[in-house]
Design an enzyme around this catalytic site. Structure first.
Site, PDB file in Angstrom:
ATOM      1  N   GLY A 152       0.834  -1.209   0.000  1.00 13.14           N
ATOM      2  CA  GLY A 152       0.000   0.000   0.000  1.00 13.14           C
ATOM      3  C   GLY A 152       0.864   1.253   0.000  1.00 13.14           C
ATOM      4  CB  THR A 212      -7.702   2.574   2.697  1.00 12.24           C
ATOM      5  OG1 THR A 212      -7.319   1.962   1.462  1.00 12.24           O
ATOM      6  CG2 THR A 212      -6.703   2.237   3.778  1.00 12.24           C
ATOM      7  CG  ASP A 242      -8.689  12.413   9.027  1.00 11.69           C
ATOM      8  OD1 ASP A 242      -8.242  11.348   8.552  1.00 11.69           O
ATOM      9  OD2 ASP A 242      -9.275  13.263   8.318  1.00 11.69           O
ATOM     10  CE1 TYR A 297     -10.469   3.474   6.450  1.00 11.81           C
ATOM     11  CE2 TYR A 297     -10.838   5.777   7.035  1.00 11.81           C
ATOM     12  CZ  TYR A 297      -9.969   4.730   6.770  1.00 11.81           C
ATOM     13  OH  TYR A 297      -8.610   4.939   6.823  1.00 11.81           O
TER      14      TYR A 297
HETATM   15  N1  NAP Z   1      -5.290   6.685   2.588  1.00 13.34           N
HETATM   16  C1  NAP Z   1      -5.621   7.690   3.397  1.00 13.34           C
HETATM   17  O1  NAP Z   1      -6.008   8.791   2.978  1.00 13.34           O
HETATM   18  C2  NAP Z   1      -5.514   7.498   4.881  1.00 13.34           C
HETATM   19  C3  NAP Z   1      -5.847   8.575   5.712  1.00 13.34           C
HETATM   20  C4  NAP Z   1      -5.738   8.402   7.093  1.00 13.34           C
HETATM   21  C5  NAP Z   1      -5.312   7.197   7.609  1.00 13.34           C
HETATM   22  N2  NAP Z   1      -5.015   6.172   6.768  1.00 13.34           N
HETATM   23  C6  NAP Z   1      -4.570   4.906   7.365  1.00 13.34           C
HETATM   24  O2  NAP Z   1      -3.198   4.746   7.038  1.00 13.34           O
HETATM   25  C7  NAP Z   1      -2.877   3.360   6.912  1.00 13.34           C
HETATM   26  C8  NAP Z   1      -2.152   3.121   5.602  1.00 13.34           C
HETATM   27  O3  NAP Z   1      -3.019   3.519   4.564  1.00 13.34           O
HETATM   28  P1  NAP Z   1      -2.625   3.352   3.029  1.00 13.34           P
HETATM   29  O4  NAP Z   1      -3.273   4.481   2.303  1.00 13.34           O
HETATM   30  O5  NAP Z   1      -1.183   3.095   2.916  1.00 13.34           O
HETATM   31  O6  NAP Z   1      -3.453   2.027   2.699  1.00 13.34           O
HETATM   32  P2  NAP Z   1      -3.498   1.249   1.307  1.00 13.34           P
HETATM   33  O7  NAP Z   1      -2.686   1.960   0.298  1.00 13.34           O
HETATM   34  O8  NAP Z   1      -4.927   0.953   1.030  1.00 13.34           O
HETATM   35  O9  NAP Z   1      -2.724  -0.102   1.662  1.00 13.34           O
HETATM   36  C9  NAP Z   1      -3.285  -1.121   2.430  1.00 13.34           C
HETATM   37  C10 NAP Z   1      -2.588  -2.407   2.045  1.00 13.34           C
HETATM   38  O10 NAP Z   1      -3.112  -3.460   2.845  1.00 13.34           O
HETATM   39  C11 NAP Z   1      -3.331  -4.571   1.985  1.00 13.34           C
HETATM   40  N3  NAP Z   1      -4.293  -5.508   2.539  1.00 13.34           N
HETATM   41  C12 NAP Z   1      -5.626  -5.581   2.309  1.00 13.34           C
HETATM   42  N4  NAP Z   1      -6.162  -6.619   2.972  1.00 13.34           N
HETATM   43  C13 NAP Z   1      -5.142  -7.209   3.640  1.00 13.34           C
HETATM   44  C14 NAP Z   1      -5.053  -8.346   4.490  1.00 13.34           C
HETATM   45  N5  NAP Z   1      -6.149  -9.064   4.799  1.00 13.34           N
HETATM   46  N6  NAP Z   1      -3.849  -8.694   4.987  1.00 13.34           N
HETATM   47  C15 NAP Z   1      -2.747  -7.986   4.657  1.00 13.34           C
HETATM   48  N7  NAP Z   1      -2.757  -6.915   3.862  1.00 13.34           N
HETATM   49  C16 NAP Z   1      -3.946  -6.518   3.355  1.00 13.34           C
HETATM   50  C17 NAP Z   1      -3.834  -3.916   0.712  1.00 13.34           C
HETATM   51  O11 NAP Z   1      -3.817  -4.818  -0.361  1.00 13.34           O
HETATM   52  P3  NAP Z   1      -4.907  -4.583  -1.537  1.00 13.34           P
HETATM   53  O12 NAP Z   1      -4.565  -3.277  -2.156  1.00 13.34           O
HETATM   54  O13 NAP Z   1      -4.661  -5.763  -2.413  1.00 13.34           O
HETATM   55  O14 NAP Z   1      -6.244  -4.584  -0.883  1.00 13.34           O
HETATM   56  C18 NAP Z   1      -2.826  -2.789   0.576  1.00 13.34           C
HETATM   57  O15 NAP Z   1      -1.629  -3.222  -0.024  1.00 13.34           O
HETATM   58  C19 NAP Z   1      -4.205   2.616   7.053  1.00 13.34           C
HETATM   59  O16 NAP Z   1      -4.333   2.159   8.363  1.00 13.34           O
HETATM   60  C20 NAP Z   1      -5.250   3.681   6.797  1.00 13.34           C
HETATM   61  O17 NAP Z   1      -6.463   3.410   7.448  1.00 13.34           O
HETATM   62  C21 NAP Z   1      -5.084   6.301   5.421  1.00 13.34           C
END
Ligand code: NAP
Length: 294
Positions: free
Chosen positions: A15, A68, A108, A131
């Site tokens: 991710g 996400t 957030d 979410y």
């Molecule tokens: N994105 C935002 O704007 C945002 C904002 C605030 C906080 N956050 C938090 O920051 C953190 C990182 O976010 P990110 O944007 O880097 O997330 P991301 O890009 O969606 O990456 C999540 C990763 O987890 C993988 N995944 C899904 N199901 C899984 C499982 N069962 N076991 C292991 N891995 C799995 C996904 O694979 P697939 O792609 O194949 O599903 C993806 O590679 C998260 O906790 C998110 O809630 C994100």
């Protein structure tokens, strides 16, 4: 591998955040990091989680895996709950049983966005989306283990994966005008900055680890409209950005109108200076230009 190195296990490493950790890992030679994503370690699989942690015995687990897709979570509630609420608690329990510490990333969206002043770690939580609910339950469960540090972040973007920055660039290249919401304000976060902070914390060993909740985003405040204008400007695109209201852009999940973090706790605890959002955005755009995305 150096015997003194600090073993770290990263989940969800394909991710945005996981990829950024991978990209900068070599600048932390004292860390020996094992990167996993769903195909190597499905964090919803309790047996697999226990096996992985027992066999690797990392000093830290960094949980970057999550569901996400904010709007999808409104309908795929079970999956969002499994991944964002249940899995972090499985990971934290396994960490506790095996004497390791965990860094869990939250959001957030645990807040309702009704505040007029920046949210600190003691602010009342009240998620307004599935979410947000799933992430809040996950952070609570993980936190209860006593071995977990929770870092809440907001508006995460990266040169890896899909995000607002890349969507604006992709559309800005082909459309003469974009309409972007101007009545939701928050703090963008370059995932590389967050990745660097996390690796700084784990590279300090247990001395650097504080099992509490922290808020982290880049410095400064903007609306999605301001963010989009800056993206277009830094990308040298010829596209007009028009401000619109949330009401003109209905989405399945409700977003917090105001999601500005107070970051004093993390700044003081780790003696860090957090980059301004425009500066970090510029760094990400430079990479996207180099890669030919722009
Ligand atoms: N994105 C935002 O704007 C945002 C904002 C605030 C906080 N956050 C938090 O920051 C953190 C990182 O976010 P990110 O944007 O880097 O997330 P991301 O890009 O969606 O990456 C999540 C990763 O987890 C993988 N995944 C899904 N199901 C899984 C499982 N069962 N076991 C292991 N891995 C799995 C996904 O694979 P697939 O792609 O194949 O599903 C993806 O590679 C998260 O906790 C998110 O809630 C994100």
């Amino acid at each position: 591998m150096d015997n003194d190195s600090i073993k770290v296990l990263v989940t969800g490493s394909n991710g945005q955040l996981g990829s950024e950790i991978k990209a900068i890992a070599s600048t932390y030679p004292m860390l020996s990091i094992t990167f996993t994503d769903i195909e190597d370690l499905d964090i919803t699989d309790e047996k697999a989680v226990n096996q992985a942690i027992q066999s690797l015995r990392p000093r830290y687990v960094i949980n970057c895996a999550a569901f996400t897709a904010v709007d999808k979570a409104e309908v795929e509630v079970d999956l969002a709950t499994k991944l964002n609420s249940v899995a972090p608690s499985l990971l934290a329990k396994s960490c506790k049983d095996n004497g390791c510490k965990m860094i869990h990333v939250s959001t957030d969206y645990v807040f309702d966005g009704e505040s007029k002043t920046p949210y600190d770690e003691h602010s009342q939580v009240n998620p307004v989306s599935q979410y947000g609910i799933s992430k809040l339950n996950g952070e609570k469960e993980a936190f209860l283990s006593g071995v977990c540090m929770v870092i809440r972040t907001s508006w995460l973007y990266s040169s890896f994966g899909g995000n607002f920055v890349k969507t604006i660039i992709r559309n800005g290249k082909i459309k003469p005008e974009l309409r972007v919401v101007s009545d939701q304000v928050g703090c963008p976060t370059y995932a590389r900055d967050l990745a660097d902070l996390i690796l700084k914390i784990v590279s300090k060993g247990h001395k650097g680890f504080i099992p509490e909740i922290f808020h982290y985003s880049n410095e400064g405040v903007c609306s999605w409209y301001d963010f989009a204008c800056e993206i277009i400007k830094l990308s040298n695109l010829d596209c007009n950005v028009m401000p619109i209201g949330t009401i003109d852009y209905p989405l399945p999940a409700k977003r917090p109108q105001y999601s500005v973090f107070n970051k004093e706790k993390i700044i003081k605890s780790y003696h860090i200076a957090i980059p301004q959002w425009k500066e970090s955005l510029g760094n990400c755009i430079k990479i996207l230009k180099k890669e030919g995305f722009i």
